[in-house]
Design an enzyme around this catalytic site. Sequence first.
Site, PDB file in Angstrom:
ATOM      1  N   ARG A  27       0.846  -1.192   0.000  1.00  8.41           N
ATOM      2  CA  ARG A  27       0.000   0.000   0.000  1.00  8.41           C
ATOM      3  C   ARG A  27       0.883   1.244   0.000  1.00  8.41           C
ATOM      4  NH1 ARG A  27      -3.941  -2.307  -1.762  1.00  8.41           N
ATOM      5  NH2 ARG A  27      -5.367  -3.503  -0.462  1.00  8.41           N
ATOM      6  N   GLN A 404      -0.292 -38.932  30.368  1.00 16.03           N
ATOM      7  CA  GLN A 404      -1.239 -38.888  29.263  1.00 16.03           C
ATOM      8  C   GLN A 404      -0.532 -38.916  27.903  1.00 16.03           C
ATOM      9  OE1 GLN A 404      -4.560 -38.876  29.465  1.00 16.03           O
ATOM     10  NE2 GLN A 404      -4.730 -38.695  27.236  1.00 16.03           N
ATOM     11  N   PHE A 405       0.654 -38.294  27.838  1.00 15.50           N
ATOM     12  CA  PHE A 405       1.338 -38.193  26.550  1.00 15.50           C
ATOM     13  C   PHE A 405       2.425 -39.240  26.363  1.00 15.50           C
ATOM     14  CE2 PHE A 405       0.064 -33.681  27.318  1.00 15.50           C
ATOM     15  CZ  PHE A 405      -0.847 -33.596  26.278  1.00 15.50           C
ATOM     16  N   ASP A 513      -6.520 -27.667  33.955  1.00 14.72           N
ATOM     17  CA  ASP A 513      -6.462 -28.996  34.567  1.00 14.72           C
ATOM     18  C   ASP A 513      -5.651 -28.937  35.861  1.00 14.72           C
ATOM     19  OD1 ASP A 513      -6.820 -31.666  34.957  1.00 14.72           O
ATOM     20  OD2 ASP A 513      -5.476 -32.339  33.357  1.00 14.72           O
TER      21      ASP A 513
HETATM   22  P1  ADP Z   1       1.638 -36.235  31.138  1.00 15.18           P
HETATM   23  O1  ADP Z   1       1.653 -34.752  31.083  1.00 15.18           O
HETATM   24  O2  ADP Z   1       2.109 -36.924  29.915  1.00 15.18           O
HETATM   25  O3  ADP Z   1       0.326 -36.732  31.655  1.00 15.18           O
HETATM   26  P2  ADP Z   1       2.865 -36.183  33.658  1.00 15.18           P
HETATM   27  O4  ADP Z   1       3.254 -34.766  33.685  1.00 15.18           O
HETATM   28  O5  ADP Z   1       1.667 -36.585  34.437  1.00 15.18           O
HETATM   29  O6  ADP Z   1       2.730 -36.660  32.196  1.00 15.18           O
HETATM   30  O7  ADP Z   1       4.117 -37.022  34.135  1.00 15.18           O
HETATM   31  C1  ADP Z   1       4.046 -38.365  34.513  1.00 15.18           C
HETATM   32  C2  ADP Z   1       4.913 -38.565  35.747  1.00 15.18           C
HETATM   33  O8  ADP Z   1       6.287 -38.238  35.434  1.00 15.18           O
HETATM   34  C3  ADP Z   1       4.553 -37.641  36.898  1.00 15.18           C
HETATM   35  O9  ADP Z   1       3.587 -38.207  37.728  1.00 15.18           O
HETATM   36  C4  ADP Z   1       5.870 -37.455  37.617  1.00 15.18           C
HETATM   37  O10 ADP Z   1       6.078 -38.489  38.531  1.00 15.18           O
HETATM   38  C5  ADP Z   1       6.881 -37.549  36.507  1.00 15.18           C
HETATM   39  N1  ADP Z   1       7.280 -36.214  36.052  1.00 15.18           N
HETATM   40  C6  ADP Z   1       6.692 -35.467  35.090  1.00 15.18           C
HETATM   41  N2  ADP Z   1       7.310 -34.300  34.916  1.00 15.18           N
HETATM   42  C7  ADP Z   1       8.344 -34.273  35.798  1.00 15.18           C
HETATM   43  C8  ADP Z   1       9.373 -33.319  36.118  1.00 15.18           C
HETATM   44  N3  ADP Z   1       9.438 -32.161  35.484  1.00 15.18           N
HETATM   45  N4  ADP Z   1      10.245 -33.630  37.085  1.00 15.18           N
HETATM   46  C9  ADP Z   1      10.144 -34.810  37.736  1.00 15.18           C
HETATM   47  N5  ADP Z   1       9.223 -35.738  37.486  1.00 15.18           N
HETATM   48  C10 ADP Z   1       8.318 -35.494  36.536  1.00 15.18           C
END
Ligand code: ADP
Length: 651
Positions: A27, A404-405, A513
Site C-alpha cells: 500500500r 497422558q502423553f 487442569d
Molecule cells: P503427562 O503430562 O504426559 O500426563 P505427567 O506430567 O503426568 O505426564 O508425568 C508423569 C509422571 O512423570 C509424573 O507423575 C511425575 O512423577 C513424573 N514427572 C513429570 N514431569 C516431571 C518433572 N518435570 N520432574 C520430575 N518428574 C516429573
Amino acid sequence: MATILESIFLKRSQQKKKTSPLNFKKRLFILTENKLSYYEYDFDRGRRGSKKGSVDTEKITCVETVIPEENPPPERQVQRKGDGVNETEQISIIERFPYPFQVVYDEGLLYVFTPTEELRQRWIHQLKGVIRYNNDLVQKYHPCFWMDGQYLCCAQTAKYAMGCKLARASGGLRSGRSHRNTKKPLPATPTDGQVKMSKPLPPAPIELKKVVALYDYTPLNVKDLPLRKGEEYLILEESNLPWWRAQDKDGRQGYIPSNYITETRDPLEMHEWYSKNMTRSQAEQLLKEESKEGGFIVRDSSKAGKYTVSVFAKSAMEPQGLIRHYVVCQSAQNQYYLAEKHLHDSIPELIMYHQHNAAGLISRLKYPVSSRSKSAPSTAGLGYGSWEIDPKDLTFLKELGNGQFGVVKYGKWRGQYEVAVKMIKEGCMSEDEFIDEAKVMMNLSHEKLVQLYGVSTKERPIFIITEYMANGCLLNFLRETRRRLLPSELLEICKDVCEAMEYLESKQFLHRDLAARNCLVNESGTVKVSDFGLSRYVLDDEYTSSVGSKFPVRWSPPEVLLYSKFSSKSDVWAFGVLIWEVYTLGKMPYERFNNSDTADHVTKGLRLYRPQLASERVYAIMHSCWHEKPDERPAFKILLSNILDLTDEES
Ligand code: ADP
C-alpha cells in the site's frame, strides 16, 4: 493538508476476528498532520489508486517497532550480507519488507512493514512527533505481534490488554503541556521521489536502568551475556518478558535472565541475609536445617512495609534450639531499631550493629542463612531465544513416570543441566498447534511454575523439555505418610500453588487442569504448577469430553460440567479442590461417588466436607472457591492475600 511522509510499505490485515486469515498487501502510505492513510498503488502507471483506509492521528496511542516473526517468508526476510546480487536479486531487494512497526489507535492495531531500517525509524520518529500531544498516549506496548487471538510476547488474549514493555521516551512526549490544542504543526518539507519528509525531531536522551546480579549466569548461547553475582549492569531493553538486553561494565552486550538481577534501588536484595518473600514457617524450617547458633534471616514481615529478623539460638534448656522473630521498629525520626532502642539510619547498619552486639536479642547475628545461595532459579529456556532444543544435547538417565502423553524421563542437557523430558507418543497430541503455542508458553516464567525449557520437534517423537522436579508429583508426595507434613507446611504448599496461579491469572492464561497430580515438588520441597494449558492439545475423547472417563470432573465447577465454560474462575474452583487434596493428604475428592454422581452432587449445590487437618479459616478459603456463581469466587490475587494472612497464624 501537507504531506509529511509518503512511502510504499507492506500492510498486514488487521485480523479483527481470531479466525480471519492474515494477508499482506503493498500500500502507499501517506502521513499528514491529521491522518495516516493508505491507498492502492498502480505500479504500472506509478500512480496512487483508491483509498483503502486511514487512521486519525489524534486517535493514535502508540507507535513502536515490532519484533519480527521467527521464520518470515522471503518477502519479509532481511537480505543477508554476502548473498550474490544478480538482476533478480535486485528486484527482490526492493520487494522485501523486513522491518515492521506498529500503530496502535483506539479502534485497532496496524502493522506496517518497511523495506529498510532507516525508513522505519524515520516514520516512527515523524509519527511520534505528530502524536506527541495526544491525550491517551500509552507508556507500555506489546513488542511482538498480535497473532491468532493473542500477543506472542506475553500471551495476553485481550487485544486491548495493557502492553508488557515500556515505550521508549521520545522528544516532547508527556511534556507538561499535554493538551492537544496546544500543539504546533510540524512544517512539511516535501522532497522529490517517494519519500517526503519534514525536519526530524531531536533525539531524546534516555537514562538507562542499573541493576545488580543476584546470581552468576553462564551463557547458554551466543546471544547471552554472562553475569557475575554482585556486579552492576546497564539495561538496554526492558520488558516483562524473561530476557532483557544488558551491557556489562566492559561494554559487552547480550541477553540476561531478568529473574537473576535486582534494581540497585532496592539495596536490601543485595545482602545474603535478606530473603524477600520468605514466610515465618519457611524461615523457621531453614534456620532449623542449618541449626547454627546465631543463624539469622531478614525477611518481609506479614505486615506490609515492615521487616522481621528471625534468629536461631541454642540453650541448655532447649538443646534443639529456639527461634525468635523480631519486627524491625522505626522511630519517629525514621530510624531503625530491634529489641533495645539502639537507633540506626538504615537496615544494613542495624544488622551490622547486631552482628557484633546481641543487645537484647537471643543471640548476636552470626551466620546469614539464605535459600538463595543454594540454587539459582530456572531460566525461561536454555539461553535467549532458544526454544528448539537439539536432541543430541540430551542424555537420558532414568524413567520418571508415565502420563497422558507417554513416558517422562530424567536427563541432562549438555551433560550438565538437569531436565525432565516428556516423549510425546504419536497420535496423543495435536502437535503443530502445540508447537506454535510452545513459543508463547516459553515466555511464562515464574518461580512457582515448572519452567518449559524448550521443545525438540525436528524428529519423531517430539520432546517437551522442562525443569526437573526431584520429589515428583504432589499427589504422591502428600500420600507418603512418612513425611508427617505439619499444618504450616500444608499451607505453604497451597501458597506456592496460589502464587503460580495468580501469575497465570495476571497473564490471562488458563490452566484448565489444575489438580495435585499436575503439580510437582522439587528437591527443597517447593511446589510448582505443571502442565498448564496442555489439555488443549490432548487427542483423546475420554479426556477432552466432559462425560469422558478421564475428564477432571472432580475438579470442575458446574458451568464446566454443564456448558464447558472455562475461565480463570473455573481454575479457582479447581484450586479449592486442590487445597482439599492437600489437607486430606491426597484423598480422592468425592471418593464414594463415581464421576456422574459427582457431577450431579456438585450441580445440586453440595460441596466437599472440611478435612480434619483444615482449620475453619482454611476451610473458609477453599469453600469460597466453590461458589456456584463464577463471578462470586475470589480471584487468585485475593486468595493469595487470604493465605498470606494465615501463614503467620497457622505456624
Ligand atoms: P503427562 O503430562 O504426559 O500426563 P505427567 O506430567 O503426568 O505426564 O508425568 C508423569 C509422571 O512423570 C509424573 O507423575 C511425575 O512423577 C513424573 N514427572 C513429570 N514431569 C516431571 C518433572 N518435570 N520432574 C520430575 N518428574 C516429573
